[in-house]
Design a protein around this motif. Sequence first.
Motif, PDB file in Angstrom:
ATOM      1  N   LEU A  45      48.379  48.297  38.330  1.00  0.00           N
ATOM      2  CA  LEU A  45      48.127  47.068  37.550  1.00  0.00           C
ATOM      3  C   LEU A  45      48.957  45.903  38.090  1.00  0.00           C
ATOM      4  N   LYS A  47      50.163  45.449  41.057  1.00  0.00           N
ATOM      5  CA  LYS A  47      49.707  45.038  42.390  1.00  0.00           C
ATOM      6  C   LYS A  47      48.270  44.519  42.377  1.00  0.00           C
ATOM      7  N   LYS A  48      47.678  44.499  41.170  1.00  0.00           N
ATOM      8  CA  LYS A  48      46.312  44.001  40.967  1.00  0.00           C
ATOM      9  C   LYS A  48      45.262  44.823  41.712  1.00  0.00           C
ATOM     10  N   TYR A  49      45.506  46.140  41.831  1.00  0.00           N
ATOM     11  CA  TYR A  49      44.516  47.043  42.410  1.00  0.00           C
ATOM     12  C   TYR A  49      43.474  47.446  41.373  1.00  0.00           C
ATOM     13  N   THR A  51      42.131  46.788  37.034  1.00  0.00           N
ATOM     14  CA  THR A  51      42.147  45.907  35.884  1.00  0.00           C
ATOM     15  C   THR A  51      41.634  46.674  34.681  1.00  0.00           C
ATOM     16  N   THR A  61      39.654  46.587  41.410  1.00  0.00           N
ATOM     17  CA  THR A  61      39.462  45.185  41.773  1.00  0.00           C
ATOM     18  C   THR A  61      39.078  45.155  43.249  1.00  0.00           C
ATOM     19  N   GLU A  63      40.790  43.945  45.573  1.00  0.00           N
ATOM     20  CA  GLU A  63      42.039  44.304  46.278  1.00  0.00           C
ATOM     21  C   GLU A  63      42.227  45.819  46.306  1.00  0.00           C
TER      22      GLU A  63
END
Length: 68
Positions: A45, A47-49, A51, A61, A63
């Motif tokens: 979460l 590292k925005k991998y 959501t 995501t 990413e």
Amino acid sequence: MYNATKTETEILIQLKKNPLQKEQLALALKNLPPSQFQNALEGCLAKKYITLTEDKKYALTPEGKNQV
């Protein structure tokens, strides 16, 4: 840019198939100790991998897709 850890990558691979709720994801990765699972989930979460969707499921995501 970050690199996913081994445990984070395991989470990403599970979510590559389809979005899952936390409990479903934990069952899929039942070989991990709960604290290790929670740390990896929080890392993904941060590292925005992944959501959290409106229906409380975790999804990759763009990413995160690049990591697997």
